[in-house]
Design a protein around this motif. Structure first.
Motif, PDB file in Angstrom:
ATOM      1  N   ALA A 177       0.855  -1.188   0.000  1.00 49.28           N
ATOM      2  CA  ALA A 177       0.000   0.000   0.000  1.00 49.28           C
ATOM      3  C   ALA A 177       0.892   1.240   0.000  1.00 49.28           C
ATOM      4  O   ALA A 177       1.839   1.345   0.797  1.00 49.28           O
ATOM      5  CB  ALA A 177      -0.908   0.006   1.220  1.00 49.28           C
ATOM      6  N   GLN A 179       0.668   5.279   0.375  1.00 51.25           N
ATOM      7  CA  GLN A 179      -0.211   6.356   0.840  1.00 51.25           C
ATOM      8  C   GLN A 179       0.550   7.677   0.821  1.00 51.25           C
ATOM      9  O   GLN A 179       1.580   7.817   1.487  1.00 51.25           O
ATOM     10  CB  GLN A 179      -0.690   6.071   2.265  1.00 51.25           C
ATOM     11  CG  GLN A 179      -1.606   7.143   2.860  1.00 51.25           C
ATOM     12  CD  GLN A 179      -3.011   7.073   2.286  1.00 51.25           C
ATOM     13  OE1 GLN A 179      -3.623   6.010   2.243  1.00 51.25           O
ATOM     14  NE2 GLN A 179      -3.535   8.212   1.864  1.00 51.25           N
ATOM     15  N   SER A 181       0.403  11.954   1.333  1.00 51.32           N
ATOM     16  CA  SER A 181      -0.326  13.120   1.837  1.00 51.32           C
ATOM     17  C   SER A 181       0.558  14.340   1.635  1.00 51.32           C
ATOM     18  O   SER A 181       1.790  14.232   1.564  1.00 51.32           O
ATOM     19  CB  SER A 181      -0.701  12.967   3.314  1.00 51.32           C
ATOM     20  OG  SER A 181       0.463  12.933   4.119  1.00 51.32           O
ATOM     21  N   THR A 279      -6.639   2.146  -6.941  1.00 51.44           N
ATOM     22  CA  THR A 279      -6.238   3.508  -6.568  1.00 51.44           C
ATOM     23  C   THR A 279      -7.449   4.404  -6.385  1.00 51.44           C
ATOM     24  O   THR A 279      -8.533   4.121  -6.909  1.00 51.44           O
ATOM     25  CB  THR A 279      -5.312   4.107  -7.657  1.00 51.44           C
ATOM     26  OG1 THR A 279      -4.822   5.378  -7.223  1.00 51.44           O
ATOM     27  CG2 THR A 279      -6.037   4.274  -8.985  1.00 51.44           C
ATOM     28  N   THR A 338      -4.468  13.821  -0.542  1.00 47.27           N
ATOM     29  CA  THR A 338      -4.302  12.408  -0.213  1.00 47.27           C
ATOM     30  C   THR A 338      -4.372  11.575  -1.486  1.00 47.27           C
ATOM     31  O   THR A 338      -5.043  11.944  -2.455  1.00 47.27           O
ATOM     32  CB  THR A 338      -5.375  11.899   0.772  1.00 47.27           C
ATOM     33  OG1 THR A 338      -6.668  12.085   0.191  1.00 47.27           O
ATOM     34  CG2 THR A 338      -5.294  12.623   2.105  1.00 47.27           C
ATOM     35  N   HIS A 339      -3.673  10.484  -1.463  1.00 46.97           N
ATOM     36  CA  HIS A 339      -3.592   9.585  -2.615  1.00 46.97           C
ATOM     37  C   HIS A 339      -3.222   8.215  -2.068  1.00 46.97           C
ATOM     38  O   HIS A 339      -2.270   8.077  -1.310  1.00 46.97           O
ATOM     39  CB  HIS A 339      -2.526  10.111  -3.584  1.00 46.97           C
ATOM     40  CG  HIS A 339      -2.081   9.149  -4.652  1.00 46.97           C
ATOM     41  ND1 HIS A 339      -1.343   9.556  -5.738  1.00 46.97           N
ATOM     42  CD2 HIS A 339      -2.223   7.810  -4.808  1.00 46.97           C
ATOM     43  CE1 HIS A 339      -1.061   8.517  -6.520  1.00 46.97           C
ATOM     44  NE2 HIS A 339      -1.587   7.451  -5.959  1.00 46.97           N
ATOM     45  N   GLN A 340      -3.988   7.198  -2.463  1.00 47.26           N
ATOM     46  CA  GLN A 340      -3.626   5.830  -2.083  1.00 47.26           C
ATOM     47  C   GLN A 340      -3.658   4.925  -3.306  1.00 47.26           C
ATOM     48  O   GLN A 340      -4.615   4.942  -4.084  1.00 47.26           O
ATOM     49  CB  GLN A 340      -4.559   5.252  -1.019  1.00 47.26           C
ATOM     50  CG  GLN A 340      -4.092   3.860  -0.562  1.00 47.26           C
ATOM     51  CD  GLN A 340      -4.969   3.261   0.520  1.00 47.26           C
ATOM     52  OE1 GLN A 340      -6.160   3.050   0.312  1.00 47.26           O
ATOM     53  NE2 GLN A 340      -4.392   2.974   1.679  1.00 47.26           N
ATOM     54  N   THR A 341      -2.610   4.153  -3.477  1.00 46.08           N
ATOM     55  CA  THR A 341      -2.548   3.120  -4.509  1.00 46.08           C
ATOM     56  C   THR A 341      -2.067   1.834  -3.858  1.00 46.08           C
ATOM     57  O   THR A 341      -1.160   1.860  -3.014  1.00 46.08           O
ATOM     58  CB  THR A 341      -1.592   3.524  -5.647  1.00 46.08           C
ATOM     59  OG1 THR A 341      -2.106   4.706  -6.283  1.00 46.08           O
ATOM     60  CG2 THR A 341      -1.465   2.423  -6.683  1.00 46.08           C
TER      61      THR A 341
END
Length: 350
Positions: A177, A179, A181, A279, A338-341
């Protein structure tokens, strides 16, 4: 989930000296390991993923990302005819910005140019070439690492002091994961991505015969210089329609507009490894490459070439600030980006 067929040790902190920059800055590597034997190694130069190893039932591990053995090679790779950004975090803005300029709050911002008259991947000395501070090191209980970089106001001519954090977490479900910010002291432009090149047969192999699925009905139309025109291309019956599995193309450098949080899958019949990418970003830029032009050897003296690996760069659209109908990439002062992939791995040989 991987079956536990290999001898296991409790995950433990693995921090090693990786090298000194020309400015005598210390760079370290940190290895995350889960109970199934999956390993991810990160260095604090560029917050770069250097290795990602997937085990099979015999305990043999396949390193599925391109990288270098030495810090000097990462540094020197940015002087290649086309810098590969192997495994690095890209910012402030991933992708191309036409004429290296955009308008913000009624004022034209002229950025540095590092791609003819345009800017790509944050400019001449972007986040991929910075020393990041490690603010959380992995522990036996938490196979996670957080790195932070503070980009000064007007670095590469971007306004605002921007504090960026990236956390890499290796789960017991064999997920990596990622993450991000970020917060800025002034309105600015932000679009971050992780730039690993994957090859599920191992980093020394060719990507061509691995199967790709991309969950998109449209992609961005671009000029000959790969700058978005603002128009969209329908993918039905197109060569780049990857709605069903298709062999990895030898040449691709395109942005796909995602239907939902499912971005893509990559599968190798040879290794039986499958990677699934999800994502919260609106697009995935897909790029095949890794070429080091015979000038720098990859890990284990690998010769990386134009089809060594494939990138799935989850991100906002390139050149977003110059197209009012594209998703917003302006980060307002004191707001949170924020960004999550997530990259999930399954191995049918386990």
């Amino acid at each position: 989930m991987f079956k536990n067929h290999i001898s296991q040790n409790n995950p433990s902190l693995n921090r090693k000296f990786f090298g000194l920059t020309p400015k005598k800055e210390e760079v370290y590597s940190y290895t995350l390991t889960n109970k199934h034997g999956m390993e991810v190694t990160v260095i604090n130069y560029g917050a770069t993923i250097t290795t990602l190893k997937i085990p099979n039932s015999e305990g043999l591990k396949t390193d599925v990302v391109l990288g270098f053995d030495k810090l000097e090679d990462y540094i020197e790779s940015f002087a290649l005819p086309s810098a590969p950004y192997l495994g690095a975090v890209v910012g402030r803005f991933a992708g191309r910005i036409q004429n290296a300029s955009f308008e913000l709050n009624g004022k034209k911002i002229q950025l540095t140019q590092n791609h003819k008259t345009h800017q790509i991947h944050g400019g001449k000395n972007g986040f991929s070439q910075k020393i990041w501070a490690v603010t959380f090191e992995p522990t036996e209980e938490n196979q996670s690492i957080t790195l932070e970089y503070c980009s000064p106001h007007l670095e590469e001519n971007f306004p605002g002091e921007l504090t960026v954090k990236v956390t890499y977490t290796l789960t017991e479900n064999n997920e990596l994961a990622v993450q991000f910010s970020a917060k800025s002291s002034a309105d600015t432009l932000v679009n971050l991505t992780q730039h690993s090149y994957f090859n599920l047969n191992g980093h020394q192999e060719d990507i061509n015969h691995q199967n790709v699925v991309i969950h998109a009905d449209t992609m961005l139309e671009t000029t000959e210089e790969l700058i978005p025109t603002g128009k969209f291309i329908a993918l039905k019956n197109h060569d780049y329609d990857f709605s069903t599995p298709k062999e990895c193309p030898a040449i691709i450098d395109n942005t796909f507009v995602l239907n939902d949080n499912k971005a893509a899958t990559l599968y190798s019949e040879k290794s039986k490894i499958k990677m699934t990418v999800t994502t919260n970003q609106p697009a995935v830029h897909v790029y095949v490459g890794g070429n080091c032009f015979g000038q720098i050897k990859g890990k284990e003296t690998a010769d990386y070439h134009p089809t060594s690996g494939i990138c799935f760069e989850a991100q906002n659209f390139p050149d977003t600030p110059n197209h009012s109908h594209f998703p917003n990439a302006i980060l307002k002062k004191d707001e949170l980006y924020t960004h999550q992939t997530i990259f999930k791995f399954e191995n049918q040989l386990l």
